[in-house]
Design a protein around this motif. Structure first.
Motif, PDB file in Angstrom:
ATOM      1  N   TRP A 612       1.410  -1.190  27.586  1.00 39.30           N
ATOM      2  CA  TRP A 612       0.558  -2.044  28.685  1.00 39.30           C
ATOM      3  C   TRP A 612      -0.694  -2.387  28.119  1.00 39.30           C
ATOM      4  O   TRP A 612      -1.151  -3.518  28.406  1.00 39.30           O
ATOM      5  N   ALA A 613      -1.332  -1.612  27.131  1.00 36.83           N
ATOM      6  CA  ALA A 613      -2.650  -1.851  26.652  1.00 36.83           C
ATOM      7  C   ALA A 613      -2.543  -3.152  25.635  1.00 36.83           C
ATOM      8  O   ALA A 613      -3.191  -4.082  25.612  1.00 36.83           O
ATOM      9  N   GLY A 614      -1.637  -3.441  24.984  1.00 37.30           N
ATOM     10  CA  GLY A 614      -1.088  -4.459  24.260  1.00 37.30           C
ATOM     11  C   GLY A 614      -0.627  -5.769  25.055  1.00 37.30           C
ATOM     12  O   GLY A 614      -1.390  -6.842  24.540  1.00 37.30           O
ATOM     13  N   ALA A 615      -0.176  -5.510  26.015  1.00 31.55           N
ATOM     14  CA  ALA A 615      -0.115  -6.910  26.854  1.00 31.55           C
ATOM     15  C   ALA A 615      -1.088  -7.238  27.515  1.00 31.55           C
ATOM     16  O   ALA A 615      -1.388  -8.387  27.657  1.00 31.55           O
ATOM     17  N   ILE A 616      -2.078  -6.112  28.115  1.00 35.61           N
ATOM     18  CA  ILE A 616      -3.305  -6.676  28.691  1.00 35.61           C
ATOM     19  C   ILE A 616      -4.320  -7.096  27.765  1.00 35.61           C
ATOM     20  O   ILE A 616      -5.051  -8.159  27.922  1.00 35.61           O
ATOM     21  N   ALA A 617      -4.213  -6.661  26.544  1.00 37.31           N
ATOM     22  CA  ALA A 617      -5.059  -7.387  25.558  1.00 37.31           C
ATOM     23  C   ALA A 617      -4.855  -8.720  25.292  1.00 37.31           C
ATOM     24  O   ALA A 617      -5.649  -9.620  25.071  1.00 37.31           O
ATOM     25  N   LYS A 618      -3.326  -9.206  25.253  1.00 37.66           N
ATOM     26  CA  LYS A 618      -2.890 -10.595  25.354  1.00 37.66           C
ATOM     27  C   LYS A 618      -3.606 -11.526  26.482  1.00 37.66           C
ATOM     28  O   LYS A 618      -3.880 -12.566  26.270  1.00 37.66           O
ATOM     29  N   VAL A 619      -3.693 -10.735  27.783  1.00 32.92           N
ATOM     30  CA  VAL A 619      -4.488 -11.400  28.979  1.00 32.92           C
ATOM     31  C   VAL A 619      -5.883 -11.871  28.933  1.00 32.92           C
ATOM     32  O   VAL A 619      -6.097 -12.709  29.180  1.00 32.92           O
ATOM     33  N   VAL A 620      -6.554 -10.544  28.150  1.00 33.96           N
ATOM     34  CA  VAL A 620      -7.944 -10.495  28.016  1.00 33.96           C
ATOM     35  C   VAL A 620      -8.075 -11.871  27.147  1.00 33.96           C
ATOM     36  O   VAL A 620      -8.917 -12.814  27.342  1.00 33.96           O
ATOM     37  N   ASP A 621      -7.415 -11.862  26.086  1.00 34.41           N
ATOM     38  CA  ASP A 621      -7.628 -13.299  25.027  1.00 34.41           C
ATOM     39  C   ASP A 621      -7.519 -14.592  25.813  1.00 34.41           C
ATOM     40  O   ASP A 621      -8.299 -15.488  25.544  1.00 34.41           O
ATOM     41  N   ALA A 622      -6.340 -14.521  26.593  1.00 31.89           N
ATOM     42  CA  ALA A 622      -6.065 -15.616  27.328  1.00 31.89           C
ATOM     43  C   ALA A 622      -7.169 -16.176  28.195  1.00 31.89           C
ATOM     44  O   ALA A 622      -7.480 -17.162  28.300  1.00 31.89           O
ATOM     45  N   LEU A 623      -7.795 -15.025  28.938  1.00 32.46           N
ATOM     46  CA  LEU A 623      -8.661 -15.385  29.823  1.00 32.46           C
ATOM     47  C   LEU A 623     -10.172 -16.012  29.308  1.00 32.46           C
ATOM     48  O   LEU A 623     -10.692 -16.730  29.862  1.00 32.46           O
ATOM     49  N   ARG A 624     -10.423 -15.325  27.928  1.00 35.88           N
ATOM     50  CA  ARG A 624     -11.335 -15.846  27.209  1.00 35.88           C
ATOM     51  C   ARG A 624     -11.508 -17.351  27.083  1.00 35.88           C
ATOM     52  O   ARG A 624     -12.425 -18.041  27.035  1.00 35.88           O
ATOM     53  N   ASN A 625     -10.242 -17.825  26.984  1.00 31.57           N
ATOM     54  CA  ASN A 625     -10.227 -19.120  26.496  1.00 31.57           C
ATOM     55  C   ASN A 625      -9.488 -19.888  27.707  1.00 31.57           C
ATOM     56  O   ASN A 625      -9.216 -21.078  27.359  1.00 31.57           O
ATOM     57  N   TRP A 626      -9.394 -19.646  28.723  1.00 34.00           N
ATOM     58  CA  TRP A 626      -8.805 -20.440  30.134  1.00 34.00           C
ATOM     59  C   TRP A 626      -9.660 -21.161  30.618  1.00 34.00           C
ATOM     60  O   TRP A 626     -10.875 -20.922  30.876  1.00 34.00           O
ATOM     61  N   LYS A 627      -9.381 -22.344  30.524  1.00 30.01           N
ATOM     62  CA  LYS A 627     -10.011 -23.438  31.324  1.00 30.01           C
ATOM     63  C   LYS A 627      -9.335 -23.836  32.606  1.00 30.01           C
ATOM     64  O   LYS A 627      -8.281 -24.326  32.729  1.00 30.01           O
ATOM     65  N   HIS A 628     -10.036 -23.365  33.813  1.00 27.68           N
ATOM     66  CA  HIS A 628      -9.686 -23.519  35.024  1.00 27.68           C
ATOM     67  C   HIS A 628     -10.629 -24.392  35.904  1.00 27.68           C
ATOM     68  O   HIS A 628     -11.483 -25.098  35.544  1.00 27.68           O
TER      69      HIS A 628
END
Length: 628
Positions: A612-628
């Motif tokens: 889970w930690a690895g998957a959430i790390a991917k989410v954190v990276d995506a959030l930092r770069n997300w344009k909403h």
């Protein structure tokens, strides 16, 4: 000169002291002098039987009967020997003749019962054992074997009673304790069964069958590591049977030792290639290792052996669907109706997809909340066939589904249905419409909700407002499904539930506010882990999924494990990021980062089971770069 009677007495003394060679030699000397001397012939028959020479024993008993056709004991002993040679018809005939000649001989009833038990004539065996016990109430072995026959007829309480009687009469027989343990397992008294197995082992410590049975009982109690130990003990003692490897594979899977589970299922298949169960179980584990080709292969092998094996078809359906073969996968999933306890069987006819003009159809949401939300998208397509549409669903969905324009009435689960003509489960609609990956009805939003009055507290329009769900829901005890499928759902719940502290790595993203949409028992994780100041708990605002939908409509993004909230967010057309386990549900397929079912969905997968930690790390990276 020694008389024949003295020689016979000498032979009997040698026989009783287990000096069989001397006993047999002496009897042979007697029959040389007097070939038809019945007592010596009888002892020679007994010695031959004891030493495994069936043909010789049978010949001796037949010789006796040629001299004395009414010798009841010879008929009985001859029947026992014929039974060992699997000459059932002749054995039965001689037992019956023995009882005609001596109807008060308890051992003959006992032996006849054993023959009938071997032939699976449970009722006949029970009658013979009962007669033996009527003649000799203290006949321990008759009580034990009567219990064995009663077990076969599922008269378990009576079987347990007779096992206890046998133990009271013969307390040092380890097999009776083992048998009693098996009966107790069958009535669900696993702790009591374990106590009996342990008593058996105190009397006979090297019986591998008892270790196998202990493994089964421990597995039923969820004590999987202990079960593994006992199964290994059974194997180490030479109990190298397919069922041991199969059951060991099952508990290894429970402990997530998947590679070892594969090895033992393969061993089970090698030892008994005609047994369907190990193929099905191997297919399940290969699916959990993301080996869809292997899973499909094993399920098809199981079906080749037993075309009507519903578990094999169901597991094949999951593997086919995960591989993207929706048409064949949904066709295979229709095998769930082979289980009487699966979902619901209503009195009206199942809909076959034909025209509905002038009719009323009941759509039944058979499975979980997420499944219902997933397939309620088919309502507009059903409406195109004409007719009135009723929806039967769990109460949490009633207000939400009532907003669908084409639905005429929503009925809470468990209440009386208005009149209708045909019905279909929601899960059967993709099969009825014959949809493939290219023809999925994926237009969103297909759900909407009038504002229920629930407002998102503390919302700041200048930052990113994100709802999160970190835990799936344990399958409802009220959900009526086969045991095998319920075990699948429990596995799924465990694999789709992440620890909240790992999920809270999301708070490291700048300008973010986290809201918990988590319902059920896991909502208490917020206070358990001390995140009250970092996560706004919305559970008190949510009465049903219409409230959840209203709150989602006020959020910028929802990040969820695979659960009903993920489906709801996708159905509302809102941005939804789903964090998936390594071997995920069939509908998310493999390797994709998007979903053909929900255009606004993004998928984040574990790279290894439980990561889970690895998957959430991917989410954190995506959030930092997300344009909403």
């Amino acid at each position: 000169m020694v008389s024949i009677s003295e020689a016979l007495a000498s032979a009997f003394r040698a026989y009783q002291t287990e000096n069989l060679f001397e006993a047999e030699w002496t009897c042979q000397q007697i029959v040389q002098q007097q070939p038809d001397y019945v007592p010596a012939l009888h002892l020679l028959g007994a010695i031959a039987y004891q030493t495994g020479r069936l043909d010789t024993a049978i010949a001796r008993y037949q010789q006796i009967l040629s001299v004395d056709p009414n010798h009841a004991e010879a008929h009985n002993n001859l029947a026992v020997a014929l039974q060992d040679r699997e000459d059932w018809r002749q054995a039965r005939m001689h037992f019956q003749r023995a009882l005609e000649l001596n109807p008060n001989h308890a051992p003959t009833y006992f032996n006849f019962g054993n023959l009938l038990l071997q032939q699976k004539d449970w009722g006949g065996a029970i009658a013979q054992y009962q007669q033996a016990i009527a003649l000799n109430p203290n006949y321990a072995r008759a009580h034990n074997n009567l219990a064995n026959a009663l077990r076969q007829q599922r008269q378990l309480d009576a079987a347990i009673e007779h096992y206890h009687k046998a133990i009271a009469l013969e307390p040092n027989n380890p097999q009776t304790y083992n048998n009693l343990g098996n009966a107790l397992q069958e009535v669900g008294q696993f702790e009591a069964a374990i106590a009996q197995y342990q008593k058996s082992l105190t009397l006979q410590a090297d019986n591998p069958e008892v270790y196998f049975n202990l493994g089964n009982a421990m597995g039923s109690l969820g004590q999987f590591e202990a079960a593994i130990t006992y199964y290994h003990s059974a194997l180490n003692l030479g109990f190298n049977r397919a069922e041991v490897h199969n059951n060991l594979g099952l508990v290894l899977r429970e402990c997530r030792y998947l590679e070892q589970a594969v090895e033992h299922f393969q061993q089970a298949i090698a030892l008994n290639p005609d047994n369907v169960e190990p193929y099905v179980n191997l297919g399940i584990v290969l699916y959990e290792q993301n080996d869809l080709v292997g899973a499909i292969t094993q399920c098809r092998r199981a079906i080749a052996l037993n075309p009507d094996h519903a578990d094999a078809h169901l597991n094949l359906s999951f593997a086919l669907l995960a591989s993207g073969d929706l048409e064949q996968g949904f066709a295979e999933y229709e095998w769930r109706w082979k289980y009487k306890e699966f979902g619901i069987q209503l009195e009206k006819p199942r809909w076959d997809g034909s025209d509905l003009q002038g009719k009323t159809i009941l759509l039944f949401a058979e499975m979980g909340l997420g499944d219902a939300i997933h397939f309620i998208r088919y309502v507009p397509l059903v409406a195109q066939r004409g007719g009135q549409i009723l929806v039967d669903c769990r109460p949490e969905l009633v207000r939400l589904f009532s907003e669908i324009p084409e639905v005429n009435q929503v009925i809470p689960r468990g209440t009386t249905h208005p009149p209708y003509d045909v019905y279909t489960p929601l899960f059967s609609l993709p099969h009825l419409f014959g949809h493939t990956l290219d023809t999925i009805p994926a237009q969103v939003p297909y759900l909407s909700v009038s504002n229920t009055g629930v407002q998102l507290p503390e919302r700041d329009p200048n930052i990113l407002n994100v709802g999160i769900v970190w835990a799936s829901a344990m399958p409802s005890r009220e959900l009526t499904t086969p045991d095998a499928y319920r075990r699948y759902l429990i596995h799924s719940y465990k694999s789709r539930t992440a620890p909240l502290p790992i999920f809270m790595a999301l708070q490291s993203v700048p300008n973010i506010k986290l809201y918990s949409l988590q319902a059920g028992s896991h909502a208490a994780d917020i206070s358990l882990y001390g995140f009250e100041q970092n996560l706004v708990d919305l559970s008190s605002h949510i009465q049903d999924l219409a409230d959840t939908a209203t709150l989602i409509s006020q959020l910028d993004l929802v990040i969820s494990v695979d659960t009903a909230v993920a489906h709801l967010t996708g159905a509302l057309g809102k941005p939804i990021w789903v964090v998936l386990p390594f071997a995920c549900d069939w509908r998310w397929m493999q390797q994709r980062e998007d979903s053909p079912w929900y255009p606004t969905m993004r998928l984040f997968r574990q790279d290894a089971a439980g990561d889970w930690a690895g998957a959430i790390a991917k989410v954190v990276d995506a959030l930092r770069n997300w344009k909403h």
